[in-house]
Design a protein around this motif. Structure first.
Motif, PDB file in Angstrom:
ATOM      1  N   HIS A 273      -8.274   8.403   5.691  1.00 20.32           N
ATOM      2  CA  HIS A 273      -7.079   7.683   5.461  1.00 20.32           C
ATOM      3  C   HIS A 273      -6.085   8.484   4.927  1.00 20.32           C
ATOM      4  CE1 HIS A 273      -6.943   7.294   1.203  1.00 20.32           C
ATOM      5  NE2 HIS A 273      -8.339   7.329   1.152  1.00 20.32           N
TER       6      HIS A 273
ATOM      7  N   ASP B 110       4.493   9.790  -5.074  1.00 18.94           N
ATOM      8  CA  ASP B 110       3.420   9.179  -5.762  1.00 18.94           C
ATOM      9  C   ASP B 110       2.786  10.021  -6.638  1.00 18.94           C
ATOM     10  OD1 ASP B 110       1.575  10.343  -4.430  1.00 18.94           O
ATOM     11  OD2 ASP B 110       0.938   8.252  -3.315  1.00 18.94           O
TER      12      ASP B 110
ATOM     13  N   HIS C 242      -5.144   2.777   0.326  1.00 13.97           N
ATOM     14  CA  HIS C 242      -4.080   1.439   0.023  1.00 13.97           C
ATOM     15  C   HIS C 242      -5.057   0.399  -0.350  1.00 13.97           C
ATOM     16  CE1 HIS C 242      -1.313  -1.364   1.318  1.00 13.97           C
ATOM     17  NE2 HIS C 242      -0.372  -0.649   1.122  1.00 13.97           N
TER      18      HIS C 242
ATOM     19  N   GLY D  15      -3.650   7.172   2.613  1.00  9.45           N
ATOM     20  CA  GLY D  15      -2.856   6.440   1.481  1.00  9.45           C
ATOM     21  C   GLY D  15      -2.188   5.120   2.004  1.00  9.45           C
ATOM     22  N   ARG D  16      -1.923   5.317   3.160  1.00  7.17           N
ATOM     23  CA  ARG D  16      -1.447   4.051   4.066  1.00  7.17           C
ATOM     24  C   ARG D  16      -2.579   3.044   4.353  1.00  7.17           C
ATOM     25  NH1 ARG D  16       2.234   6.314   8.555  1.00  7.17           N
ATOM     26  NH2 ARG D  16       0.099   7.627   8.801  1.00  7.17           N
ATOM     27  N   PRO D  17      -2.102   1.818   4.856  1.00 11.92           N
ATOM     28  CA  PRO D  17      -3.040   0.873   5.322  1.00 11.92           C
ATOM     29  C   PRO D  17      -3.664   0.867   6.390  1.00 11.92           C
ATOM     30  CG  PRO D  17      -0.915  -0.129   5.502  1.00 11.92           C
ATOM     31  CD  PRO D  17      -0.549   1.050   4.848  1.00 11.92           C
TER      32      PRO D  17
END
Length: 180
Positions: A61, A12, A23, A63-65
């Motif tokens: 975090h 990304d 996210h 970058g994921r939910p």
């Protein structure tokens, strides 16, 4: 197989040593990101007396939910000096598209909790869905945790507990400020 190293970016575009953007599902809780510290008061009918404690809570975090959660506390004396380590827990909060939160929270005292709730308007309210205990863990039947980020930037925390034959009732409350 993709094996990132600090000198190379993820697909990304962000580098391994840089924090990715949160996210989109984390939108209701991005105000919690960072490390918070402060003091609180606690008590429970099975304890001889109420107590003061210091607490540090970190939300992060990748970058994921998922929101990474870690909390640690110390019992303190009347002057605020630490007496000894107290509670410690860590886990993950899984954010859902409709604002639901599923939290996995573990403690080194042998307690693993699955809590469910909602995140909205700078408030996260979680209640026990299920508790698993190791054979020597103290009996815990349920909890309720409420985190509220106020307009002045204070994070308030209230923890209710049902344990050792007692019904769900107040156990802890703290007022935390962002560290740094």
């Amino acid at each position: 197989m993709f094996d990132p190293v600090p000198d190379h970016p993820y697909p990304d575009g962000h580098r391994v040593d840089e924090a990715p953007a949160p996210h989109a599902l984390l939108a209701p809780v991005t105000g919690l990101l960072g490390t918070w510290h402060g003091r609180g008061r606690g008590g429970y009918p099975t304890l001889a007396e109420d107590f003061g404690y210091a607490q540090e809570v970190t939300f992060s975090h990748d970058g994921r939910p998922f929101l990474r959660y870690e909390a640690r506390a110390w019992l303190i004396d009347a002057d605020g000096a630490p007496l000894r380590p107290s509670a410690r827990e860590s886990g993950w909060w899984r954010l859902q598209p409709d604002g639901r939160v599923e939290a996995l929270i573990t403690q080194p005292t042998g307690i693993a909790e699955i809590a469910v709730g909602r995140a909205s308007d700078n408030t996260v309210d979680l209640a026990t869905h299920e508790v698993a205990l190791t054979p020597t863990a103290k009996e815990v039947n349920g909890t309720r945790r409420r985190y509220v980020l106020t307009d002045d930037g204070t994070l308030t925390f209230v923890h209710d507990l049902a344990a050792v034959g007692r019904p769900l009732q107040h156990h802890l409350s703290a007022s935390l400020r962002r560290k740094g």
